[in-house]
Design an enzyme around this catalytic site. Structure first.
Site, PDB file in Angstrom:
ATOM      1  N   LYS A  43      13.946-105.704 -78.794  1.00 53.41           N
ATOM      2  CA  LYS A  43      15.263-105.385 -79.305  1.00 53.41           C
ATOM      3  C   LYS A  43      15.649-106.359 -80.416  1.00 53.41           C
ATOM      4  O   LYS A  43      15.495-107.583 -80.271  1.00 53.41           O
ATOM      5  CB  LYS A  43      16.302-105.440 -78.183  1.00 53.41           C
ATOM      6  CG  LYS A  43      16.165-104.320 -77.162  1.00 53.41           C
ATOM      7  CD  LYS A  43      16.540-102.969 -77.769  1.00 53.41           C
ATOM      8  CE  LYS A  43      16.550-101.877 -76.725  1.00 53.41           C
ATOM      9  NZ  LYS A  43      16.975-100.578 -77.288  1.00 53.41           N
ATOM     10  N   LYS A  45      14.493 -88.556 -75.376  1.00 52.90           N
ATOM     11  CA  LYS A  45      14.964 -88.965 -74.056  1.00 52.90           C
ATOM     12  C   LYS A  45      15.473 -87.722 -73.338  1.00 52.90           C
ATOM     13  O   LYS A  45      16.223 -86.923 -73.909  1.00 52.90           O
ATOM     14  CB  LYS A  45      16.072 -90.012 -74.186  1.00 52.90           C
ATOM     15  CG  LYS A  45      15.596 -91.268 -74.903  1.00 52.90           C
ATOM     16  CD  LYS A  45      16.697 -92.312 -75.064  1.00 52.90           C
ATOM     17  CE  LYS A  45      16.151 -93.551 -75.776  1.00 52.90           C
ATOM     18  NZ  LYS A  45      17.167 -94.603 -75.948  1.00 52.90           N
TER      19      LYS A  45
END
Length: 311
Positions: A89, A197
């Site tokens: 991240k 997703k």
């Protein structure tokens, strides 16, 4: 959560059991009822219809390193068994590109041969993204996920990286799952690959159609689901005709608790395909307080009314 991830330290989900198995409805709490509709559609598919037949028995997954200090990277990576791919991240609010570079460097030091990818969650502007990815390219990035938020910006980042001779492919995540038209990113040549997703796209079958129509390589990722929700992501990855990249489905490893007696965490860098059942004792242990439970039930009712109005 063991560490803060996507600004979250406690993940909330509503689980229910249908004739086809357990299902998860867990749109993030800040999402409005309209945004939550595809998440409920996905849960209804899981609980009442089940999933398409798998084409593989296991899927490879990446480790995920949140926006932690470089010194914390080895402990995060130690939670994953046999990982050969790591997503890091970056672009966390309040942090600098220097901190991003230091974090990626720490991952590369621990895993010199791993495939590395970064995820900015749309947190940079175009000039910052191009500068940051130029600096990070020396760590042999597999791709950069959603470096900027909008589709036009993604296209500009790709173009400027190519002109600068910086070999970092661009992946679209939010630009697929938050757009009313998830195929726009492909039509506008804004990405080299897409991240899909299950819950935000409305279920495994809908996600399979989007991947087929986009015509781009796909990475299956999680929405910080419990093991019940992750099993739907695994079902999607198992049903894709091609699976060129490791999946971002190892996030249960970041949780301090789960609803399954055998949490769906990677073994040897892979997740097995199959149904996951919630454990009654764990459901009781992690049950929400009465007022919070009612908040979710009210949300479910409103979201179902919106879904029924669309069909």
């Amino acid at each position: 959560m063991k560490v803060r991830f996507r600004g979250v330290l406690q993940r909330e989900a509503l689980l229910f059991r249908g004739p086809a198995g357990w299902a998860e409805f867990s749109p993030f709490t800040e999402y409005d009822d309209g945004e939550a509709v595809p998440w409920l559609r996905a849960a209804i598919e899981a609980g009442w219809h089940g999933f398409p037949a798998p084409l593989r028995a296991a899927v490879p997954v990446n480790a995920t390193v949140p926006a932690v200090a470089p010194g914390d990277v080895p402990a995060v990576l130690a939670r994953y068994d046999g990982t050969q791919t790591v997503k890091v991240k970056v672009a966390e609010r309040g942090q600098s590109v220097d901190e991003d570079v230091a974090r990626v460097a720490a991952v590369r030091a621990v895993l010199p041969q791993a495939a590395l990818r970064v995820d900015a969650n749309g947190g940079w502007d175009v000039p910052t993204a191009v500068d940051a990815l130029g600096r990070l390219s020396g760590y042999r990035l597999q791709y950069a996920e959603q470096p900027v938020m909008d589709i036009a910006g993604l296209r500009r980042v790709r173009e400027q990286l190519r002109r600068a001779g910086i070999d970092v492919p661009v992946a679209a995540d939010e630009s697929v799952r938050k757009e009313s038209d998830p195929l726009r990113v492909a039509r506008e040549d804004a990405a080299d690959l897409i991240v899909v997703k299950v819950q935000p796209l409305g279920g495994v079958r809908r996600a399979l159609r989007i991947v087929a129509e986009a015509g781009l390589p796909a990475v299956v990722s999680s929405a910080l689901d419990s093991s019940v929700g992750i099993s739907a992501g695994v079902a999607l990855a198992a049903a894709l005709p091609d699976l060129p990249y490791a999946c971002g489905l190892g996030t249960v490893s970041l949780m301090a608790g789960d609803v399954a007696a055998r949490p769906l965490v990677p073994v040897g860098g892979q997740l097995r395909v199959g149904a996951v059942a919630a454990d009654e004792e764990l459901l009781e242990r992690y049950a929400a307080a009465g007022d919070r439970r009612q908040w979710w039930l009210d949300r479910l009712g409103r979201t179902y009314a919106r879904l029924a109005g669309e069909t």
